[in-house]
Scaffold this motif. Structure first.
Motif, PDB file in Angstrom:
ATOM      1  N   UNK B 188      -9.882 -13.892 -18.305  1.00 55.73           N
ATOM      2  CA  UNK B 188     -10.137 -12.910 -17.254  1.00 55.73           C
ATOM      3  C   UNK B 188     -11.301 -12.058 -17.751  1.00 55.73           C
ATOM      4  N   UNK B 189     -12.309 -11.865 -16.887  1.00 55.88           N
ATOM      5  CA  UNK B 189     -13.512 -11.146 -17.303  1.00 55.88           C
ATOM      6  C   UNK B 189     -13.574  -9.793 -16.614  1.00 55.88           C
ATOM      7  N   UNK B 190     -13.717  -8.739 -17.418  1.00 54.03           N
ATOM      8  CA  UNK B 190     -13.779  -7.369 -16.898  1.00 54.03           C
ATOM      9  C   UNK B 190     -15.204  -6.850 -17.034  1.00 54.03           C
ATOM     10  N   UNK B 191     -15.755  -6.352 -15.924  1.00 53.19           N
ATOM     11  CA  UNK B 191     -17.166  -5.943 -15.903  1.00 53.19           C
ATOM     12  C   UNK B 191     -17.308  -4.426 -15.864  1.00 53.19           C
ATOM     13  N   UNK B 192     -18.123  -3.913 -16.815  1.00 52.58           N
ATOM     14  CA  UNK B 192     -18.336  -2.470 -16.946  1.00 52.58           C
ATOM     15  C   UNK B 192     -19.804  -2.133 -16.741  1.00 52.58           C
ATOM     16  N   UNK B 193     -20.044  -1.017 -16.077  1.00 53.82           N
ATOM     17  CA  UNK B 193     -21.417  -0.532 -15.926  1.00 53.82           C
ATOM     18  C   UNK B 193     -21.446   0.936 -16.333  1.00 53.82           C
ATOM     19  N   UNK B 194     -22.482   1.336 -17.089  1.00 59.74           N
ATOM     20  CA  UNK B 194     -22.665   2.755 -17.408  1.00 59.74           C
ATOM     21  C   UNK B 194     -22.010   3.194 -18.700  1.00 59.74           C
ATOM     22  N   UNK B 195     -21.477   2.267 -19.476  1.00 57.01           N
ATOM     23  CA  UNK B 195     -20.908   2.602 -20.788  1.00 57.01           C
ATOM     24  C   UNK B 195     -21.473   1.604 -21.797  1.00 57.01           C
ATOM     25  N   UNK B 196     -21.864   2.105 -22.969  1.00 54.01           N
ATOM     26  CA  UNK B 196     -22.442   1.230 -23.998  1.00 54.01           C
ATOM     27  C   UNK B 196     -21.369   0.424 -24.702  1.00 54.01           C
ATOM     28  N   UNK B 197     -21.796  -0.651 -25.348  1.00 53.35           N
ATOM     29  CA  UNK B 197     -20.837  -1.505 -26.035  1.00 53.35           C
ATOM     30  C   UNK B 197     -20.103  -0.753 -27.138  1.00 53.35           C
ATOM     31  N   UNK B 198     -20.831   0.064 -27.934  1.00 56.96           N
ATOM     32  CA  UNK B 198     -20.165   0.700 -29.069  1.00 56.96           C
ATOM     33  C   UNK B 198     -19.178   1.753 -28.569  1.00 56.96           C
ATOM     34  N   UNK B 200     -17.518   1.647 -25.689  1.00 54.09           N
ATOM     35  CA  UNK B 200     -16.367   0.899 -25.175  1.00 54.09           C
ATOM     36  C   UNK B 200     -15.525   0.349 -26.334  1.00 54.09           C
ATOM     37  N   UNK B 201     -16.205  -0.200 -27.337  1.00 56.56           N
ATOM     38  CA  UNK B 201     -15.488  -0.751 -28.496  1.00 56.56           C
ATOM     39  C   UNK B 201     -14.701   0.341 -29.209  1.00 56.56           C
ATOM     40  N   UNK B 202     -15.244   1.543 -29.257  1.00 54.55           N
ATOM     41  CA  UNK B 202     -14.571   2.666 -29.889  1.00 54.55           C
ATOM     42  C   UNK B 202     -13.293   3.043 -29.119  1.00 54.55           C
ATOM     43  N   UNK B 203     -13.426   3.088 -27.786  1.00 52.79           N
ATOM     44  CA  UNK B 203     -12.261   3.424 -26.965  1.00 52.79           C
ATOM     45  C   UNK B 203     -11.166   2.370 -27.042  1.00 52.79           C
ATOM     46  N   UNK B 204     -11.562   1.125 -27.231  1.00 54.37           N
ATOM     47  CA  UNK B 204     -10.589   0.025 -27.223  1.00 54.37           C
ATOM     48  C   UNK B 204     -10.395  -0.556 -28.620  1.00 54.37           C
ATOM     49  N   UNK B 205     -10.705   0.260 -29.632  1.00 54.08           N
ATOM     50  CA  UNK B 205     -10.768  -0.217 -31.009  1.00 54.08           C
ATOM     51  C   UNK B 205      -9.540  -1.012 -31.433  1.00 54.08           C
ATOM     52  N   UNK B 206      -8.357  -0.386 -31.278  1.00 53.64           N
ATOM     53  CA  UNK B 206      -7.134  -1.020 -31.763  1.00 53.64           C
ATOM     54  C   UNK B 206      -6.894  -2.353 -31.041  1.00 53.64           C
ATOM     55  N   UNK B 207      -7.050  -2.298 -29.728  1.00 54.90           N
ATOM     56  CA  UNK B 207      -6.828  -3.487 -28.904  1.00 54.90           C
ATOM     57  C   UNK B 207      -7.751  -4.637 -29.325  1.00 54.90           C
ATOM     58  N   UNK B 208      -9.042  -4.320 -29.499  1.00 50.20           N
ATOM     59  CA  UNK B 208     -10.003  -5.373 -29.817  1.00 50.20           C
ATOM     60  C   UNK B 208      -9.780  -5.942 -31.222  1.00 50.20           C
ATOM     61  N   UNK B 253      -7.847   3.197 -20.424  1.00 43.74           N
ATOM     62  CA  UNK B 253      -8.801   3.743 -21.393  1.00 43.74           C
ATOM     63  C   UNK B 253     -10.223   3.820 -20.851  1.00 43.74           C
ATOM     64  N   UNK B 254     -10.612   2.881 -19.970  1.00 43.75           N
ATOM     65  CA  UNK B 254     -12.029   2.792 -19.586  1.00 43.75           C
ATOM     66  C   UNK B 254     -12.207   2.388 -18.125  1.00 43.75           C
ATOM     67  N   UNK B 255     -11.183   2.690 -17.302  1.00 41.70           N
ATOM     68  CA  UNK B 255     -11.221   2.272 -15.900  1.00 41.70           C
ATOM     69  C   UNK B 255     -12.383   2.876 -15.113  1.00 41.70           C
ATOM     70  N   UNK B 256     -12.780   4.058 -15.578  1.00 43.09           N
ATOM     71  CA  UNK B 256     -13.888   4.776 -14.936  1.00 43.09           C
ATOM     72  C   UNK B 256     -15.159   3.935 -14.822  1.00 43.09           C
ATOM     73  N   UNK B 257     -15.414   3.076 -15.807  1.00 41.72           N
ATOM     74  CA  UNK B 257     -16.654   2.298 -15.850  1.00 41.72           C
ATOM     75  C   UNK B 257     -16.455   0.847 -15.394  1.00 41.72           C
TER      76      UNK B 257
END
Lengths: 425, 425
Positions: B188-198, B200-208, B253-257
């Protein structure tokens, strides 16, 4: 050419490259630079962040070549192991490098961040290395020569992020490599439209097989072929006498399809021809949906030759925005040579441009108004010519829509280029 | 999951890749596919069109791995040697393959060209091979197993052009590889606009870091991040219970983007939203030169929601073709929020669409009318909102013009998507 031509290999290190999370643009940039610098290159390799496989790959590369150029694994984290592994392989100790320490500190001050202890690791350099400063990040690069079994071999270590790697390679490593090479390579690129690769290769068979200096190599993209001629010359030698006769021979055999030398692509050839002749162009697009305009305006300087374009998908917009007559649309339909010509003419007249080009057709995925997928009309209107060409663009896969649009746009650009070349303003 | 995980290597053949004339996107696509199919991958290699080095590379790959996947060298010309070399290495004769002969003939008939004798060579296949049909060109691919020393090892040969290689790999080779694995992977592919990779990775750190099933992997393109969640399930098992809770956590965590799930890209999300709501959009572009229109119309079905777009480079065309007032242009200049808003409004009013979007700015390479490179205004006009956003798009390299145009077009598409989501028709 007193010295033997040296051979290099490219070894890119990084699990993200290996797993396909990143496209390997570093390898492309380094390969081009090595060709320009006159080095031989026979292998590129990618391995992950694994010290054992990295060591094996370095040893294999240095057993085949004079030098290995690596990218990646110079970062501050625990899995950045390239420098440690290669220094170990080559029998070189890592020592603190004062200048690098200052650079790293300076870099952090400039970007307003605090260095972490791991950044110290980045300022350690192999004994005797030539160090390359990183203007875009914290990891310096270096060139280090081997000892013992690897005496006379060189490893050049570059950082992984393209915006750090590519400038370091271009600005620091290429001058380092050229220092003692003595020869250079000069290329000329010939662009063909309307002839397939196999047909062109057939016409130039002997030349492509036998020519060693220059070498002649074909590159394809949809609808186009590029031939790259590459001559090896001494520093200071004029490549003309090597390249010119071959270019002339190719012109004799396939000049009909040759649309430019070193022009890059159709849109650049078109914009440069229009600029040189003081001409302008306008576009009216249906199924290409702005692609023709987008390709023209991708060329720097396009604003002087292109000021006007419309995307008219429906009959209504073809009529209202462009002024194609209801009669033409009713009598022949939106996908017809008559509508293509009317669109091109209206674009030229309405904009006041010298040349009008148009595209109308069915790019899929479904047949529309009885017109099959891939049926496209490309129109051209100029001072003394109005014409439409019928294209049947064949494709079988899902991505066919983009392919049809690209092929149709290329044909429109080619027609405009031909018209611009023939016109005198 | 009874069997031992197999190991594959990627070996790309072609002097144009080796010399850096082409970026190796095939390796990226194949590497991702192998990861999804659950195979190990430790090495990628590139060699030129040289039979000796190709043979050595194949032997090295098969000595380390269970299979090698090659790209390139299946064309009709004399330097296309992959099939001959690998068949020789594996001890397999090349035999005429009737079905392939028919495909090649059929392909030529469809594109209206005549096969040359060289195309016969493309229909020769190694004895016992599984043949993959090429839907986009003349060179079939194949999978062939070794004999003698290479008993139990497999070589999979794919054509070089990405538009032939990638669909063949995805549609035919991946199912071939999965045939005897017993599990399947669902993404499943989730598409984000307006947030940088780092970020996003920081917000989802544990999960990733910790999530193993599904795996969570980020992919970046300019201005966007895509997260791919991949679950491994037994044949017939519902992947929902594995994937849904993780999607929910990411939304928290990141639904806004997050702008869509499995939507592909901004333009597809926009067209599908407009279709679902029965809305239409019109475009007026200056520095993006048709790119916004081109991206919208690249989506199948766009003709129902997009019928009208203009490319107005000069002030004169903004006035004449679009109807932006001379006063606005004189008072604020072509690159201004006022002009961006006027362009969007005029596009909407003139076309009768529900939403108008516009772009005006300086994409470089030189500052223009006192406006720096990278200053762009994006305008939006809808029933109950008119707005302009100011973008400062930073770039350091020569390719900056295309980057600025892409980033500006993405912003315009994003604004239109937001407006479309908020509107009820």
């Amino acid at each position: 050419m007193s010295q033997k031509t040296k051979t290099a290999e490219i070894l890119c290190v990084g699990t993200e490259l290996l797993m396909g999370n990143t496209v390997n643009t570093n390898a492309t940039a380094i390969a081009r630079g090595l060709a320009e610098a006159g080095l031989n290159l026979y292998h590129q390799t990618v391995v992950g962040d694994n010290p054992q496989r990295l060591r094996e790959a370095v040893e294999l590369a240095l057993s085949r070549a004079d030098m290995v150029i690596t990218t990646g694994g110079l970062g501050p984290t625990y899995d950045d192991l390239t420098k440690e592994t290669i220094a170990g392989t080559l029998g070189r100790k890592l020592l603190p490098h004062e200048e690098s320490q200052r650079w790293v500190e300076e870099y952090f001050r400039r970007v307003g961040r605090t260095p972490c202890p791991n950044n110290q690791k980045q300022a350690m350099m192999p004994e005797g290395a030539v160090v390359f400063q990183n203007h875009n990040g914290t990891a310096p690069g270096c060139a280090v020569t081997g000892t013992g079994r690897w005496e006379g071999k060189t490893a050049i270590l570059l950082p992984g992020p393209p915006r750090e790697c590519e400038p370091m390679f271009r600005e620091q490593v290429l001058p380092y490599l050229r220092r003692d090479s003595g020869t250079r390579l000069v290329s000329r690129c010939l662009y063909f439209y309307g002839i397939g690769e196999s047909d062109l290769a057939h016409r130039l068979d002997r030349l492509m097989r036998e020519s060693k200096n220059p070498t002649v190599a074909p590159y394809c993209k949809p609808g186009e072929v590029m031939l790259r001629l590459t001559a090896r010359v001494e520093e200071g030698e004029d490549p003309g006498p090597i390249l010119d006769p071959v270019v002339e021979e190719i012109r004799r055999e396939a000049g009909e399809w040759l649309y430019g030398v070193n022009v890059g692509n159709l849109q650049t050839a078109l914009v440069h021809t229009l600029l040189a002749k003081g001409l302008t162009v306008a576009t009216a697009e249906s199924c290409t949906g702005g692609l023709v305009a987008q390709r023209i305006t991708s060329v720097p300087g396009a604003s002087s030759v292109f000021q006007w374009g419309v995307v008219t998908y429906s009959c209504e917009t073809k009529r209202k925005l462009l002024g194609v007559s209801q009669k033409t649309l009713d009598s022949y339909g939106a996908v017809s040579p008559q509508t293509a010509m009317a669109m091109a003419r209206r674009a030229r007249v309405k904009s006041g441009a010298d040349i009008g080009i148009s595209v109308t057709g069915n790019a899929g995925p479904e047949p529309s108004e009885g017109k099959p997928v891939g049926l496209v009309y490309v129109g051209l209107d100029s001072e003394n010519v109005t014409l439409a060409e019928e294209l049947h663009i064949q494709t079988m896969e899902d991505g066919g829509r983009e392919y049809i649009r690209e092929m149709a746009a290329s044909r429109a650009l080619y027609l405009a280029l031909k018209a611009a070349k023939q016109r005198v303003k």
